[in-house]
Design a protein around this motif. Structure first.
Motif, PDB file in Angstrom:
ATOM      1  N   MET A 113       0.838  -1.193   0.000  1.00  0.00           N
ATOM      2  CA  MET A 113       0.000   0.000   0.000  1.00  0.00           C
ATOM      3  C   MET A 113       0.880   1.252   0.000  1.00  0.00           C
ATOM      4  N   ASP A 135      -7.129   6.656  -2.700  1.00  0.00           N
ATOM      5  CA  ASP A 135      -7.353   7.075  -1.316  1.00  0.00           C
ATOM      6  C   ASP A 135      -6.044   7.459  -0.634  1.00  0.00           C
ATOM      7  N   ILE A 136      -5.021   6.597  -0.750  1.00  0.00           N
ATOM      8  CA  ILE A 136      -3.745   6.869  -0.062  1.00  0.00           C
ATOM      9  C   ILE A 136      -3.085   8.123  -0.627  1.00  0.00           C
ATOM     10  N   SER A 137      -3.102   8.277  -1.946  1.00  0.00           N
ATOM     11  CA  SER A 137      -2.450   9.430  -2.563  1.00  0.00           C
ATOM     12  C   SER A 137      -3.143  10.729  -2.177  1.00  0.00           C
ATOM     13  N   GLN A 184      -4.699  11.262   0.545  1.00  0.00           N
ATOM     14  CA  GLN A 184      -4.395  11.549   1.950  1.00  0.00           C
ATOM     15  C   GLN A 184      -3.123  12.385   2.069  1.00  0.00           C
ATOM     16  N   TYR A 185      -2.143  12.136   1.199  1.00  0.00           N
ATOM     17  CA  TYR A 185      -0.934  12.976   1.197  1.00  0.00           C
ATOM     18  C   TYR A 185      -1.299  14.429   0.908  1.00  0.00           C
TER      19      TYR A 185
END
Length: 636
Positions: free
Chosen positions: A224, A264-266, A268-269
């Motif tokens: 992830m 989603d993870i990107s 969040q950055y």
């Protein structure tokens, strides 16, 4: 005026020099200064403002101090006594009822007297004061100049820049492209290493594009961790590092997501960086010199629908609903870029069909997006889809991002044609900047030519007869009709002896309903039973019908024929010699790119002797199963 006799103790020598004299022009005022002194201003003030005794006496006090400095015998004594100016000068030179000054007012008087000493005085102490003031002002000017250069103005950049620039700011506005030409926005793709990225960030490139996926995506080693995708990269570049470097350089960027799991993870950055900016905007404090601001154009991109030849593409579209939800909830102020999966295949379709653009319209319309939207397009499919894309752009208020591919190079003349069909401020090109330079030079050499004898029936020239707004989707030139009637607002035949040629292209979006048809009426008249006039009809299965009925009560005539083929699109031409003859010609292509015409048929009917009641044009569609798309209608 007795206050003028007050003098600092221990300064008898200066008082001898600064005797009391009458002022010329005002005999009632006695000045404590010699008339030939350079610093004797009291007499001049007394002459100019005879009634303002307070101002005169106050100026005399300052001039007195300056005069005492000019005395070589008393200059050292007066400067040693400068700490008590407020007690040295007369306090009671006004009426006895004047209130005593507080400490703050006394400090102001001290500052004023020292300033007078520096600007008006002479002698060693005055010269030292002048040097001191000169150095202070020089340092202040240098500091202000450095601040202005660093911030781009006197106000702190973090209190002004982030107010006007947001992630959805228009790129032309952010990069100050005064010409309004979106092709002047420069893009960078395919960075191979962090060193190359650092070098390119120092260049004049405006926008950086990156493709993002997860490390080891689709394998047993999937992690992830978002990484930058580049087949030519010599090293793996984490997306977070790429993002930090680009934002610190204040460059705009576009993120193409290769899988829904990385979205989603990107994002969040980006939220983390956004939160830092929010805290700074509240505190109005710059914590460190490398503080970053999320105030650059940001585009979040993904292919969410199947496009031309998608069955031959190795990539699959992302879940459109989930992608839109994540972007609108986590980054609601960014620009959303939506596209199709597609692949150029020889012998296959090379355009965005009406069905394709209708799917994108439904997606945007149903999502009720408040974010700005751009559409990602492949240049090799644009030339055959001008009307479809113009309709979609106008109906959804979007901009277009056209990718120029070096493998399937689009000719410069085709790119030039695109620029003439779309607004230049809404048409962005990504890649092959040298080709764009050539196109702009060709544009200057070949000015656009207009045909004076042809005009287009645009949306504002039609009157809609429909019960539901969604039954008629009308852009400026192209229309989608599901059910209802369109009536031209003007008479198309002002000259009875002039011929008319009407041309258009239609496409049926429902391939299963072979009985679906479109009717075009010349000299139409709308009545209770419908439209009457000269009817030119084409059905989805290729049946052509030309009918003259209802023009009068005594005559009616009809002819018909059948077109072979399977394509759901037709090119229509209607030629009329007024009050003599009508010809109805239809071409059916092999496919809707119209590269090859499979069959052509012409129907004609003499109309001499028929009573023509109006010169208006009507379009009607009775079947409401699906839309029929009508390209722009040209009349010459």
């Amino acid at each position: 005026m007795q206050g003028l006799s007050s003098r600092p103790p221990g300064s008898q020598a200066s008082l001898d020099q600064c005797g009391v004299h009458q002022c010329p022009g005002n005999q009632d005022f006695r000045c404590p200064l010699p008339l030939n002194s350079k610093c004797a201003r009291c007499c001049r003030l007394a002459v100019l403002a005879k009634t303002d005794e307070e101002t005169i006496v106050h100026s005399c006090n300052l001039s007195w101090a300056t005069c005492m400095v000019n005395s070589s015998r008393a200059s050292r004594g007066i400067m040693s006594y400068s700490g008590r100016y407020s007690s040295s000068f007369p306090r009671n030179h006004h009426s006895q009822n004047q209130p005593q000054k507080d400490g703050f007012q006394q400090d102001l008087e001290k500052m004023a007297q020292l300033a007078c000493l520096g600007f008006l005085g002479a002698g060693p102490q005055a010269r030292r004061m002048k040097k001191f003031l000169f150095v202070q002002w020089t340092i202040l000017i240098i500091v202000l100049f450095i601040w202005w250069k660093h911030n781009g103005g006197l106000l702190p950049h973090y209190s002004t820049f982030s107010k006007s620039v947001t992630p959805n700011t228009d790129m032309l506005e952010y990069f100050k492209i005064k010409e309004g030409d979106a092709s002047l926005i420069s893009w960078e793709q395919g960075i191979r290493s962090k060193e190359e990225l650092q070098k390119r960030l120092l260049s004049d490139v405006m926008m950086f594009e990156v493709s993002v996926s997860l490390r080891g995506y689709g394998t047993a080693k999937q992690e992830m961790l978002p990484i930058v995708l580049n087949a030519l990269a010599s090293e793996e570049l984490p997306f977070r590092d790429w993002l930090m470097m680009v934002i610190e350089a204040k460059k705009g960027f576009k993120i193409n997501f290769g899988c829904i799991e990385a979205v989603d993870i990107s994002l969040q950055y980006l939220v983390e960086f956004q939160d830092q900016v929010s805290v700074a905007s509240v505190l109005r404090v710059r914590f460190r010199f490398d503080f970053i601001q999320l105030a650059v154009p940001i585009h979040l991109s993904a292919a969410v629908l199947n496009g031309p030849n998608a069955e031959f593409s190795t990539s699959k579209p992302l879940d459109a609903s989930r992608f839109i939800h994540l972007c609108s909830s986590l980054m609601p102020r960014a620009t959303l870029s939506l596209g199709w999966t597609s692949k150029m295949v020889n012998g296959k379709t090379s355009r965005y069909s009406w069905t394709t653009v209708m799917q994108m319209f439904d997606l945007i319309h149903d999502a009720q997006l408040s974010l700005p939207i751009s559409l990602n397009l492949e240049s090799e499919f644009v030339s055959g889809s001008i009307q479809q894309l113009k309709w979609l752009m106008q109906m959804t208020n979007t901009t277009l991002h056209i990718y120029l591919n070096s493998k399937n190079l689009t000719p410069a003349v085709d790119i030039l044609a695109m620029r003439k069909q779309f607004p230049k401020n809404r048409l962005y090109y990504i890649g092959l900047s040298d080709v764009l330079s050539k196109v702009r030079s060709l544009e200057n050499e070949q000015p656009e030519k207009f045909r004076d004898n042809t005009f287009i029936l645009k949306a504002d020239l039609w009157q809609v007869h429909s019960m539901d707004n969604m039954e008629m989707l009308m852009a400026s030139e192209s229309f989608l009709i599901k059910h209802g009637i369109l009536e031209s607002v003007d008479d198309l035949y002002p000259n009875e002896h002039k011929s008319r040629l009407i041309q258009t292209t239609v496409e049926f979006t429902n391939p299963e309903n072979v009985g679906e048809g479109l009717n075009i009426y010349l000299h139409g008249l709308l009545g209770i039973s419908g439209v009457q006039g000269i009817r030119c009809s084409i059905r989805r299965d290729g049946l052509m019908l030309l009918t003259v009925d209802g023009v009068n009560d005594h005559r009616s005539e009809s002819v018909h024929t059948q077109l072979s083929g399977t394509a759901s699109c037709f090119r229509i031409s209607i030629f009329e010699v007024y009050n003599r003859l009508v010809k109805f010609k239809v071409q059916r292509p092999l496919d809707c790119s119209f590269a090859v015409i499979e069959q052509e048929q012409v129907l004609s009917i003499p109309i001499a002797g028929f009573e023509l009641k109006s010169g208006r044009l009507f379009l009607s569609k009775a079947d409401d199963s699906q839309y029929v798309a009508i390209d722009r209608i040209e009349i010459s």
